[in-house]
Motif scaffolding. Sequence first.
Motif, short mmCIF file in Angstrom:
data_model
loop_
_atom_site.label_atom_id
_atom_site.label_comp_id
_atom_site.label_asym_id
_atom_site.label_seq_id
_atom_site.Cartn_x
_atom_site.Cartn_y
_atom_site.Cartn_z
N LEU A 142 0.81 -1.21 0.00
CA LEU A 142 0.00 0.00 0.00
C LEU A 142 0.85 1.27 0.00
N ASP A 143 2.19 1.07 -0.11
CA ASP A 143 3.13 2.18 -0.27
C ASP A 143 2.97 3.23 0.83
N ASP A 144 2.78 2.71 2.05
CA ASP A 144 2.71 3.59 3.23
C ASP A 144 1.79 4.80 3.03
N TRP A 145 0.51 4.50 2.70
CA TRP A 145 -0.56 5.48 2.57
C TRP A 145 -0.44 6.36 1.32
N ARG A 146 0.54 6.09 0.47
CA ARG A 146 0.69 6.91 -0.73
C ARG A 146 -0.03 6.31 -1.94
N ARG A 147 -0.59 5.14 -1.76
CA ARG A 147 -1.24 4.47 -2.89
C ARG A 147 -2.67 4.10 -2.51
N ILE A 148 -3.59 4.35 -3.41
CA ILE A 148 -4.98 3.93 -3.23
C ILE A 148 -5.22 2.72 -4.12
N VAL A 149 -5.60 1.60 -3.51
CA VAL A 149 -5.77 0.35 -4.25
C VAL A 149 -7.25 0.03 -4.34
N PRO A 150 -7.84 -0.01 -5.53
CA PRO A 150 -9.27 -0.33 -5.65
C PRO A 150 -9.54 -1.81 -5.41
N LEU A 151 -10.68 -2.11 -4.81
CA LEU A 151 -11.14 -3.48 -4.68
C LEU A 151 -11.92 -3.85 -5.94
N SER A 152 -12.06 -5.13 -6.19
CA SER A 152 -12.80 -5.60 -7.36
C SER A 152 -14.29 -5.62 -7.07
N ASP A 153 -15.09 -5.16 -8.04
CA ASP A 153 -16.54 -5.22 -7.89
C ASP A 153 -17.15 -6.24 -8.85
N GLY A 154 -16.36 -7.26 -9.18
CA GLY A 154 -16.86 -8.30 -10.09
C GLY A 154 -18.03 -9.08 -9.54
N ALA A 155 -18.22 -9.04 -8.23
CA ALA A 155 -19.36 -9.71 -7.61
C ALA A 155 -20.22 -8.69 -6.86
N PHE A 156 -20.30 -7.46 -7.39
CA PHE A 156 -21.03 -6.38 -6.74
C PHE A 156 -22.41 -6.85 -6.28
N PRO A 157 -22.83 -6.50 -5.06
CA PRO A 157 -22.28 -5.49 -4.15
C PRO A 157 -21.17 -5.98 -3.21
#
Length: 863
Positions: A142-157
């Motif tokens: 997560l690069d020590d709070w410098r990176r925002i990583v999206p989660l997958s919504d392939g099974a939304f919700p």
Amino acid sequence: MKLTFTIEYRTAWGEALVLRLGDRRIAMRYADGGVWSAEVDDLPAGVCEYGYEVERDGRCVRREWRSHTLELPAGASCVGRRDLWQDRDDEAPFYASAFTRGIFSRDASSAPQTTEGWTLRVACPTVRPDEVLAIAGSGRELDDWRRIVPLSDGAFPEWSLTLAGGEAGEAIKYKLLVADRRTLEPRLWEEGGNRRREALPRGESRIEELRPRFAPRHWRGAGTAIPVFSLRTEEDFGIGEFLDLKQLVDWAAATGQRILQLLPINDTTMTGTWEDSYPYNANSSFALHPQFIRLTEAGVEADAEYRGMQAELNALAEVDYERVNAAKEALLRRAYAQHGARTAASDDYRAFVEANRSWLVPYAVFRSLRDRYATADFSQWGEMAQYDDSRVEAYCRQEAGEVGFHCYVQYHLHLQLSEVCRYAHAHGVVLKGDLPIGVSRTSADAWRSPELFHMDSQAGAPPDAFAAMGQNWGFPTYNWERMARDGYAWWRARLKKMAEYFDAYRIDHILGFFRIWEIPAHAVHGLLGHFNPALPYSADELRAAGFDTSGGRYARPETWDWVLDTLFGPYAGEVRATCLCDGRLRPEYATQRQIAARIAGDDERSTRIREGLMALLDDVLFVEDPRREGHYHPRIGAQHTLAYRALDDGLRRSFDRLHDDFFFRRHNDFWRESALRKLPAILSASGMLTCGEDLGMIPDSVPATMHELRILSLEIQRMPKSPDETFASPARYPYLSVCTTSTHDMNPLRAWWREDRPLTERFYGEVLGERGEAPADCTPELCRRIVEMHLASPAMLVVLPWQDWMSTDGALRLADPERERINVPAIPRYYWRYRMHLTVERLLGEEAFNAAMRAAIAGSGRS
């Protein structure tokens, strides 16, 4: 593979948690801090569903609202799963297919495979389509709070993310956030402190379920209510059709609407006359009405004869139910003769028949027998009067062509409505259906499964603003005890079928799931009804209150001279001589149905005597329970009877106490328990958004139960829920509600404005804040103010009748508002034939009106 399930749940003394994994029941162990765990060491990799239940003395007393889905990573030897108990909360409506398949739907994509490491699973249904759920935090990945990583919504919700390999092992602090899908710019961070994940031992995988800590995100939308039969396009055949909805979807999308609400669409063919136009008296709870079919898409050739008939029928201002349906059936039979064999040989048709066989075959045979015997009253069908599988199978072989025809029509209706459903989803619009509370006593359902119904009674509604005599719908009431034995399988199948086409639905008269107004089969009015289930008073209780019911006193009409003179006027002597014997009604006048059959004239004398005799039968203080001898229900509204007038002051006060306690207090917990035995099992049969029509005489237990189950209420300004109000305030509506100006049972805005002048004057002054005399007609400006008042409400949905949207434009609205009404409930046999006065094609072309409507919807935050 060894899997450890862990969940925190605070049980009461004597309760224990159980894991339900498929057909397996696994007792869980309790540890400190309310944590329960169980281990399973024989699970293969793949996807499975499971859930948790609370047991007391070996019996389930509580279960989760939603199940958990588990995808086990291939190759892992040890996996830990940490879950959260799934309860209905304020986000529950957003799990409905109205949002997951329609309003918030995503482009189809496959969910990522779970791999070894730390897998995060988050249920978050309120993330908008232009947003993503993401994670930020400490650690290398997560690069020590410098990176925002999206989660997958392939099974939304449901959202998921796996941090694999070495990165998953270190301890991290993190938070969830909602970010812009394109730029990943944060829009909303979780509330509270950072989350923490401890270091993960090498070689171990962990699946963790989280619930986000976001502030409530209320979405609000708008839509239109209109029956399918009322639609008008250039391609119609004298009546609205399913495929017309595609153009209505285009209009909804262009104006910023998200929902289209329809009336019931089931087949109502009973007599072949206009009386079949009543959409709440279906001959099948599953079959679609053939009148909604687009003929040219079902094999009918658009030749000169077709075009001529189409032009003639489509030019009519209202639906000609008889001509339309007769012509459509004749043309469909011709098409079936040409294309039926080829269609029946197709794989798609065979799959449709097989998937729907349980209701389709009984329905097709029912329709065929109705035509053969010229009646839907199956008691007149000779050896076929009672449903029998072997006889039905033999009939299908003997009448293969007739049975096949009805299956052919249903197949094409299914194809056309399914096409509309897919089209609506692609445009972010959802269809809302209508679930009638009643089932016709001359229906395929009652013929196939009579044990599910009380055929000796009638369902209806107590007196209200719509009908002073109450409403008698004529439907049999439900045998809920029998339905419970198989887990309400008939209801569940009905909802499952409905969910193939709809993503939201209105439960017609939801009070019927708490208690239904049950009327004796011999009654015409609804006044002699009683609630079922109920807790009637015993004869001893009534005697203690001053009412001795022995000999039928207070439960049968009195024929004192002053009563007869009041009811019959100049005909009182004739009634004494011909209708009475020893002071009692003769047997041939003992019931309202007998009276209606014997005195059928419409002259002044016949009408006065017939209505007077019926009123005399209604003139009682108590109604004896038909299934519990010696137990009595207070007659609803008995304070208006002559029998009540005859009481002394003390007995009147005593009756008032009995009446008010019975109708407003005695049953609150009882009816709540009644609803909670039925509704959760029925609601779980589909993923549709549930809305309840909770109008009328509402027990205190209803709003709380609906909120507990997250069922949206119905709010109407001119039908306030509080008895202290003349008009409800849209600004105070609850969020979990559907707000509307009127229903199909009421006059639309402009006709209502003319309906009751003193009431209109009050509305003009008290609600609109205007001084002076109200205008004779509701002007476009006034209509816009009323519509905008509703759009500004906190309600999740504002769904207005199409007529009321049109009322805001002086050039587009119909000249005569009296022609806009769909139904008058006080008239038992009303002709449902209202049709739009302009085509949807023209509506789509009205750019100025559509732009104004879009601006009003967007300006109210309903985008």
